[in-house]
Enzyme design. Structure first.
Site: not given
Lengths: 226, 730
Positions: B45, B87, B89, B91, B236, B308, B526
């Site tokens: 990651h 951007k 992302e 999850h 989280q 985190e 990215g």
């Protein structure tokens, strides 16, 4: 016109309210920080939408107790015009300036969409630019917009012409199907007895130009110009 | 400090070779805190160790690119001194384990990436993949993910202006949640994650550090096994209210000139943020963890370095500016602590109460992170599916009704009504169009934003699929009247240690690269999400593209709904003679029950030529509506335009087979105009193939004299699938 927009931690329609006052009323409002304890006397105060204090505990309950709200309540009682929008509506009911409370939407989901509402009282400083029973299109965006009042309070709201707007359809029909959140008597906006406070769940400040979907919200601000 | 063992390293996801490399770099066997730092930096990651070799081949430059990949987000010039910063992302893993919090913190993370660079976020988008609708857990995922995205974005007051959602059994064990954020800033007020100035204070701001999310990124770098749910403590918990305050405080601080470098604490928290800032600035950092605000007592340096916890930022300030910054964070009710300073040693030294818990050379970890050239195998080519193999002969209106009543073509209103898509007062095109459009505040300009992916195509032919995903994003921006400028990509794949998966990855990258080059549409940021597998079953290759385009004059924005009756409907980029492309199409899946066949090839030069033609027509105000033709083909596109506007369409009786209406041939648009002569003249002079399909009128979609369906009926079918599905008990 001297105006202010109250900024709480978590307010997020404060800029929208600022733009509405600037562009329609032609004057810059003061952006007043909730933690301050004094506020110069205003003609108009907007309590904006958002998630004050994250809506944690209960929507509007913490903001209602922030230092500057004491001053807002004082000015409201002296006749300053107050508009509470969305979270601002929730805050005003928590202060006791308006009766009732806002519960979770009947569908238990956040709803963001364009809705129609009917002008029920066009004799106030906030609504006089509209025709009686005019149907206007404005968006809603809330999770707790289900306005609940007890029967006797509802009756006094009706008797005193304190219902400003009711949810309806394009043709003005008011019924359960045209009620997006389950609000008592389809109430979208209410006034206090003296008619110097308007609180509503829909966002007139997001309906200022057809480019954004509707310009029907301008009437609220244009009415204030007299 | 106790030395760690190979076993400890394995538990942290490091291989034997990586353990040896680590010991060699440090010159001794590291202790537990150091191992934790290595594992966090070297997991897939954070290190991109399997993908780096290929990511380097993506085109990342153009005259309008201010900052390409490598920062928190990419930056492009949108004229007049304004910049757009964006951007995407993923999850995915956390959202499978805990859908609400996983999706919510995904939104939180991408928002931080954008405001960390000094931009005010102005729009959110997403791309979601769920398992088959009939899978018993799918509703639970849809509900949790959608309310998580809404819960976070709505509270932050950033409009979610669009996205895309598909269902397929390949995602039964691994759902995908990709969130994109776009922000705007002035080009001369952009902040980077570079630490500089020996002795300068390192400052921690935002929420307190707790034990949540420890090893989150390590978890996201492995396949799921049956016990996925036992990993819940690695997810989280989001607090959008705190993030809203962090955002306002950071943007307020950035108006002063006291910030040197800033980085959010996302994956691998304090470890990754301090390492990256030090590495970029070629400096060392000394941290004193006893000064760090913690939520729980007795947290160890190991836990603090790997937490985190969300809504935290790390920054380097100019010396002597700490008090000024402190006052701003105090006003917003946030923690603020000087937790260290920059050094000239090039080392990350972690101390707590005077004792040293880690002492590592920054460049050793960052520059020497493993990079693998994983073996890969090209995906076998699929055969073309020709119309003569079709069995079903039902009329196109029947097929239209059937296809609109499916998970993948029905309206997504149920989803996007749960997102505040109008807050900030600049949204001029709502979700449900070809792209979301937000005005650049207080200007005439607007940004168009889209997310796209066609995993069906990418599975059948990764290279052609890779080309197509970029082309489709480009087309969607063109369809609203925006000039496409750049993309961000989120590469979601299975286990890269398997040759066929790596082959899909490589194929898609090559396709994306070719499309980006031909369309002048560079990748500026990215994210890669690998190991989306459960018990050896991988997801379809899903390289999501987030595209951004600029409209100089927002009053020229196009929308897909018909505008008036008695206007003419044209197909642009196609003709009656076209053989409908059926391989990997929805028609083949929904009507023939076959998921197979080569996907439509994309002629990128034609794509560009056709798109530029559409933009030029829009400049001349010749178009009244525009919609790109994508999944489901021509008739689906026309139905969507009609439903949106409540105006029907009378289509001509063409000499075509029923499947012609549903072919997924590329580089095509449906437009309406009331000036056929000018339109046709320009099409001819630009050498663009067009076909007059019919006229807007009435309250029906009708082909010829006999085939028709009322708008009410298609609207019911298309509009109600989602509500009906979600209201049924699993």
């Amino acid at each position: 016109m001297k105006s202010a927009v109250i900024v709480f931690p978590g307010s997020n329609c404060d800029r929208d309210a600022y733009v509405a006052i600037r562009d329609v009323l032609g004057s810059e409002p003061e952006m007043a920080w909730h933690g301050d304890s004094s506020l110069e006397k205003k003609d108009l105060i907007i309590v904006p939408g958002g998630f004050s204090y994250g809506d944690y505990l209960r929507c509007g309950s913490m903001a209602a107790n922030s230092p500057l709200m004491k001053e807002v309540i004082k000015q409201a009682n002296e006749g300053t015009k107050i508009i509470g929008i969305c979270n601002g509506f929730q805050i005003l009911t928590e202060t006791g300036l308006l009766p009732g409370t806002l519960m979770r939407n009947k569908g238990l989901k956040f709803i963001c969409r364009q809705i129609h509402m009917r002008v029920e009282n066009n004799t106030t400083s906030f609504t006089r630019k509209y025709a009686d029973k005019q149907v206007i299109q404005v968006p809603v965006a809330h999770n707790e917009g289900n306005y609940v009042v007890e029967d006797d309070v509802l009756k006094s709201l009706q008797d005193n012409d304190q219902v400003a707007f009711r949810y309806c359809d394009e043709s003005g029909t008011v019924n359960d199907d045209t009620n997006p959140n389950g609000a008592t008597d389809n109430i979208a906006g209410v006034l206090n007895k003296n008619k110097n406070i308007l609180a509503l769940m829909p966002h007139p400040e997001r309906a200022l130009s057809k480019l954004f979907g509707s310009d029907d919200g301008r009437g609220v601000f244009e009415s204030l110009m007299g | 400090m106790t030395e760690v063992t190979r076993e400890n390293a394995k538990e942290h996801g490091l291989t034997d070779e990586e353990f040896d490399l680590m010991c060699q770099l440090v010159g001794r066997v590291p202790n537990l805190t150091e191992l934790g730092i290595f594992s966090a930096m070297w997991n897939e990651h954070c290190s991109y160790k399997s993908s780096k070799r290929w990511l380097k081949t993506l085109p990342t430059t153009a005259p309008w690119v201010i900052c390409g990949p490598g920062e928190n987000a990419g930056v492009i010039d949108i004229e007049d001194g304004d910049a757009a910063i964006f951007k995407i992302e993923s999850h995915n893993h956390p959202s499978y384990i805990e859908p609400y919090q996983g999706a919510a913190t995904g939104v939180g993370g991408i928002l931080r990436d954008v405001f960390t660079m000094g931009a005010r976020p102005v729009a959110l988008m997403n791309a979601l993949r769920f398992g088959a609708p009939e899978h018993p857990k799918t509703r639970h995922f849809v509900n949790g993910v959608v309310s998580g995205i809404g819960g976070y974005g709505n509270c932050m007051g950033i409009p979610t202006v669009g996205g895309e959602t598909e269902f397929h059994e390949a995602y039964n064990g691994n759902i995908l949640v990709n969130a994109m954020c776009v922000g705007t800033a002035k080009t001369d007020k952009i902040f980077y994650a570079t630490a500089s100035g020996i002795g300068n204070p390192v400052v921690y701001v935002g929420a307190k550090t707790g034990r949540d999310g420890i090893h989150g990124s390590t978890m996201a770098s492995a396949e799921f096994t049956e016990d996925a749910e036992s990993k819940r403590p690695t997810v989280q918990v989001g607090d959008p209210f705190t993030e809203k305050l962090v955002m306002e405080a950071c943007l307020e601080l950035m108006k002063t000139d006291s910030v040197i470098g800033i980085q959010d604490m996302g994956a691998a928290g304090l470890t990754c943020s301090s390492m990256e800032m030090a590495s970029k600035g070629q400096v060392g950092v000394e941290l004193h963890l006893e000064n760090l605000p913690t939520r729980e007592p007795n947290m160890t340096p190991y836990e603090i370095m790997l937490s985190e916890s969300q809504e935290r930022m790390l920054m380097v300030l100019k010396p002597g500016r700490e008090e000024e910054a402190h006052q701003i964070f105090k006003k917003w009710g946030l923690d603020f602590a000087v937790i260290g300073h920059l050094t000239d040693t090039g080392r990350l030294v972690v101390k707590m109460d005077g004792e040293i818990y880690a002492d590592l050379k920054v460049q050793d970890i960052v520059d020497n992170s493993p990079e693998y050239d994983r073996p890969w195998k090209e995906s076998p080519k699929k055969t073309e599916i020709t119309p003569d193999t079709l069995k079903n002969t039902q009329d196109p209106i029947q097929s239209l009704k059937l296809m609109l009543d499916t998970a993948n073509l029905s309206s997504r209103r149920w989803i996007w009504e749960q997102y505040d898509h109008m807050v900030m007062g600049d949204t001029i095109q709502y979700p449900g169009g070809d792209a979301g459009v937000v005005r650049v505040h207080d200007t005439k300009k607007a940004l168009a934003i889209t997310t796209d992916c066609s995993p069906r195509y990418c599975l059948s032919d990764p290279f052609e699929g890779g080309k197509q995903v970029v082309a489709e994003a480009w087309r969607n921006l063109v369809a609203v009247g925006a000039k496409p400028l750049a993309i961000t990509n989120n590469l979601n794949f299975g286990n890269p240690e398997r040759e066929e998966i790596m082959g899909q990855f490589v194929g898609c990258i090559k396709g994306i690269t070719e499309a980006c080059k031909t369309l002048d549409f560079p990748v500026i940021s990215g994210n890669v999400s690998l190991y989306n597998e459960t018990e050896g079953k991988a997801i379809m290759p899903t390289p999501v593209i987030g595209g951004v385009g600029l409209m100089r004059d927002s009053s020229k924005m196009m929308t897909m709904g018909f505008k008036d009756k008695n206007e003419f409907i044209y197909l642009v980029g196609g003709s009656e003679k076209d053989v409908p492309w059926l391989g990997s199409s929805l028609y083949l899946k929904d009507i023939e029950g076959i998921e197979d066949g080569a996907p439509p090839p994309v002629d990128l030069s034609l794509e560009r030529k056709t798109g530029e033609f559409i933009l030029s027509l829009n400049e001349k105000s010749l178009l009244s509506a525009c919609h790109d033709v994508s999944a489901g083909g021509i008739l689906i596109a026309i139905a969507e335009m009609a439903i949106k506007s409540k105006i029907g369409a009378q289509l001509y009786n063409l000499d075509v087979i029923p499947a012609w209406w549903f072919g997924e041939n590329q580089a095509r648009y449906i437009i309406t105009t009331n000036d056929c002569a000018s339109f046709e003249k320009l099409a001819t002079s630009n050498n663009i193939t067009t076909l007059k399909l019919g006229e807007t009128c009435g309250q029906k979609i009708q082909i010829g004299d006999n085939l028709s369906v009322t708008l009410d009926e298609v609207d019911q079918i298309h509009g109600k699938w989602f509500d009906r599905y979600m209201s049924q008990a699993a």
